[in-house]
Motif scaffolding. Structure first.
Motif, mmCIF file in Angstrom:
data_model
loop_
_atom_site.group_PDB
_atom_site.id
_atom_site.type_symbol
_atom_site.label_atom_id
_atom_site.label_comp_id
_atom_site.label_asym_id
_atom_site.label_seq_id
_atom_site.Cartn_x
_atom_site.Cartn_y
_atom_site.Cartn_z
ATOM 1 N N ALA A 613 -2.976 14.392 29.972
ATOM 2 C CA ALA A 613 -3.212 14.129 31.398
ATOM 3 C C ALA A 613 -2.584 12.590 31.676
ATOM 4 C CB ALA A 613 -4.640 13.883 31.832
ATOM 5 N N MET A 614 -2.498 11.883 30.457
ATOM 6 C CA MET A 614 -2.019 10.550 30.986
ATOM 7 C C MET A 614 -0.596 10.420 31.049
ATOM 8 S SD MET A 614 -2.857 7.400 27.983
ATOM 9 C CE MET A 614 -1.988 5.718 28.039
ATOM 10 N N ARG A 615 0.145 11.492 30.646
ATOM 11 C CA ARG A 615 1.669 11.255 30.530
ATOM 12 C C ARG A 615 2.409 10.990 31.973
ATOM 13 N NH1 ARG A 615 2.191 16.414 26.015
ATOM 14 N NH2 ARG A 615 0.859 15.376 24.549
ATOM 15 N N GLU A 616 1.961 11.704 33.042
ATOM 16 C CA GLU A 616 2.583 11.529 34.109
ATOM 17 C C GLU A 616 2.161 10.082 34.690
ATOM 18 O OE1 GLU A 616 2.783 13.328 38.656
ATOM 19 O OE2 GLU A 616 1.787 14.533 36.966
ATOM 20 N N PRO A 617 1.196 9.683 34.764
ATOM 21 C CA PRO A 617 0.911 8.291 35.559
ATOM 22 C C PRO A 617 1.736 7.303 34.528
ATOM 23 C CG PRO A 617 -1.226 9.570 35.004
ATOM 24 C CD PRO A 617 -0.085 10.372 34.616
ATOM 25 N N LEU A 618 1.690 7.447 33.103
ATOM 26 C CA LEU A 618 2.527 6.572 32.376
ATOM 27 C C LEU A 618 3.991 6.591 32.564
ATOM 28 C CD1 LEU A 618 2.553 4.256 30.228
ATOM 29 C CD2 LEU A 618 2.273 6.306 28.346
ATOM 30 N N ALA A 619 4.419 7.714 32.689
ATOM 31 C CA ALA A 619 5.904 8.042 33.192
ATOM 32 C C ALA A 619 6.157 7.146 34.399
ATOM 33 C CB ALA A 619 6.250 9.364 33.412
#
Length: 675
Positions: A613-619
């Motif tokens: 779930a963290m990948r899109e905000p981090l991207a």
């Protein structure tokens, strides 16, 4: 440090482990009636009466009118209805005598007698009158230790044959054989203090006393009594005095003041007359370490006891029996109790025994009592606290510091020169922590705040020792700085220009602490933007850039999107998000900080490997950061490198890379944060 301050203010953290104790009033005196129940263990000429007297019917009637049931009373009533013998174990002040008499009155059709305290319940030849209730108001631990199941079975059968009931009262610390559980009830929460007082006021006024009990000062007094074990007559007297004053149209504030004064008088009497020298040292140590593990309190108490013994008999080395006073005896003497809890260690949580006062107010009051009444103890207690403040256990140092801070309210300059400044000048992180803790009480909970503020300003001056300056800078990031953020930020900005790296590191950490304080995040981010401008002085800019990484390392944020906590950089929105992107771009442009910055970002990607779930905000963040750097290829390059590392964050790096390189990547979205 916050836990230490709360404990010594009489405010247990989260109000989490304080058991409420109360008591019921027993009115009237027992009158001697016909002798019933004789101990026939000897021959006829050796018989002696075992009944102290019949409980007066007036007393029973009064109890019926004012009685408030404790939590376990229904269980007591049920057991006494089905069996003839009950052992009731509860602390003094719980209301056990009142509860026992009320239960016996409900279960017995005839009279109720109290027994002599030295009656041997092991005797098989006690005479009982039919349908009579018996109460043994005190049964000592030695007597209890001689009881076995066989004796109670015999006694129970004898009572049952005559249709009698008996209640035996035991102190909370009395130990019994495990096979006696059928006869035993342990008192749980006692009767509610407010309801007990209400009952007595209603009895004397013959009306509901809600208007009286709503008085704010009376509420504070009742809250205090709720945490203590006052004598039964105390609550009864309070109820009567409130009723009499109200009936006469007087001011109940005077009644409340008398009871507060009586509390202080009783505290002095208890400390002076009822505590042994060893128990007194244990009680003082517990005042400093209330709610901490037993081993910590015991070590500090033994240390203080040796200091006191050395002062009282300087030519004699005190002898300490290895198996002297039991821990349970010291805990009971100190009006405390133990409970099972857990302690965090470098290897994880472990179970520990915690010791705490039954009334959290005792901690500050005992230290204040020692300081007000025993001037000869001042130097000894100061030396003891100073040694504790230098302990390599930061919890010990923080507790010692907070205790010194409480005492500084009585004589601030003396505490400053003897304890606080020596700790601050020590150059040790342990001494520094103790000094910071010591400043909390005079700053936050007395009228000494302006003095403490001026003292910290003096400590920060360039001609002061570096250790003193570092302590002051660290203190400005604590609750002291949070209470005066404008002053704290201004002073930290000045200290951030120093050539001393250790001072700049302290400033950076304090700014991070302020960032995480309620309502200061945007203020600190705007300040860091100012510090890190290209036109800022090099030392100030370096401090600001250090702080940007400290913001992320200090703690993370729980979000609604995941069960994992996320870096704060992913959770900021609006102007704050724009600020953090700008600050990180400045970090990466600075020649001294990129390695640490890329290492931090790589750690986020590693976290995203475990948390999809963290990948899109981090991207989105990395994409915006690439735009700020005017280099859209920089993070794709690093993501590919990290993905090819042995055990690297392959899946997270690939998904983040795909999002960054997608043609229609969306802008930042606002996240919903927990709490």
């Amino acid at each position: 440090m916050s836990d230490a301050v709360a404990a010594l203010r009489g405010v247990p953290g989260g109000a989490r482990h304080v058991t409420i104790h109360a008591t019921n009033f027993i009115g009237g005196d027992a009158t001697i009636g016909t002798q019933v129940g004789r101990d026939n263990i000897g021959n006829a000429t050796g018989r002696r009466p075992v009944a102290r007297g019949e409980v007066a019917t007036e007393r029973i009637a009064l109890i019926e009118r004012v009685f408030v049931e404790p939590t376990r009373f229904a269980n007591i009533r049920r057991i006494l209805t089905t069996q003839s013998l009950l052992l009731l174990r509860a602390p003094r002040g719980w209301g056990r005598t009142t509860a026992a008499l009320r239960a016996l009155d409900e279960c017995c059709s005839a009279r109720i007698y109290t027994l002599e305290p030295d009656v041997e319940l092991r005797s098989p030849n006690i005479d009982f009158s039919p349908d009579t209730g018996y109460l043994m108001e005190w049964f000592g631990p030695d007597q209890a230790g001689r009881l076995h199941r066989f004796h109670l079975d015999q006694l129970s059968a004898a009572l049952r044959d005559q249709g009698c009931r008996m209640v035996v009262l035991l102190d909370a610390a009395t130990e019994l054989a495990p096979d006696l559980g059928e006869f035993l009830v342990d008192g749980d929460a006692p009767a509610d203090v407010t309801e007990v007082v209400r009952s007595h006021v209603r009895y004397h006024l013959n009306r509901d006393p809600t208007d009286i009990l709503d008085h704010p000062e009376l509420r504070r007094l009742i809250d205090r009594y709720t945490k203590e074990w006052p004598a039964a007559r105390t609550l009864a007297q309070l109820g009567k005095e409130l009723a009499d004053t109200s009936a006469e149209g007087g001011d109940i504030s005077e009644v409340i003041r008398r009871h507060h004064a009586a509390i202080k008088t009783e505290l002095r009497r208890w400390f002076d007359e009822q505590l042994s020298s060893e128990a007194r040292a244990f009680t003082i140590a517990l005042a400093v370490f209330n709610g901490m593990p037993v081993y910590m309190v015991s070590d500090a108490a033994r240390m203080l006891a040796r200091v006191i013994a050395g002062a009282e008999e300087p030519d004699r080395t005190p002898a300490w029996p290895v198996f002297g006073s039991r821990n349970s005896e010291l805990v009971d003497a100190a009006r405390a109790r133990t409970r099972r809890s857990t302690e965090e260690t470098v290897y994880g949580e472990i179970p520990v025994d915690i010791v705490e006062f039954t009334d959290a107010n005792l901690a500050p009051e005992i230290l204040a009592l020692v300081w007000r009444e025993y001037h000869s103890a001042h130097e000894l207690v100061r030396e003891w606290l100073y040694a504790l403040g230098c302990s390599p256990d930061l919890r010990v140092g923080a507790r010692a510091g907070v205790a010194a801070g409480l005492l500084s309210i009585f004589e601030f300059d003396h505490a400053r020169t003897k304890l606080i400044e020596p700790w601050a000048r020590s150059g040790s992180r342990y001494g520094r922590a103790a000094a910071m803790a010591a400043l909390h009480f005079p700053f936050l909970y007395s009228d000494l705040a302006p003095l403490v503020s001026r003292m910290l300003a003096t400590w920060l001056q360039r001609d002061q020792p570096l250790a003193l300056r570092v302590t002051a800078a660290r203190a400005l990031g604590s609750e002291i700085g949070q209470a005066m953020p404008d002053t704290a930020v201004r002073r930290l900005r000045r200290a951030a220009r120093s050539n001393r790296v250790s001072l700049r590191v302290a400033v950076s950490f304090s700014m991070a602490q302020l960032f995480w304080s309620d309502g200061l995040a945007d203020r600190i981010l705007m300040e860091l933007l100012r510090w890190t401008e290209s036109t800022a002085k090099p030392q100030l800019r370096d401090t600001g850039l250090r702080c940007v990484l400290d913001l992320c390392r200090y703690r993370s944020v729980p979000t609604e999107q995941s069960v994992y906590d996320w870096p704060v950089t992913l959770c900021l929105t609006g102007a704050n998000r724009a600020a953090i992107v700008t600050l990180f771009s400045r970090l990466l442009r600075n020649p001294d900080h990129p390695p640490d910055t890329y290492a931090e970002i790589r750690a986020w990607v590693a976290d995203a490997e475990e948390d999809p779930a963290m990948r899109e905000p981090l991207a989105r963040l990395l994409s915006d950061l690439g735009d700020a750097l005017q280099d859209a290829d920089i993070f794709p390059y690093y993501l590919r490198e990290w993905a090819t590392e042995p055990r690297g964050p392959r899946r997270a790096a690939q998904e983040i890379l795909a999002i960054i390189e997608s043609p229609g990547r969306s802008g930042s979205k606002q996240l919903e944060l927990k709490g």
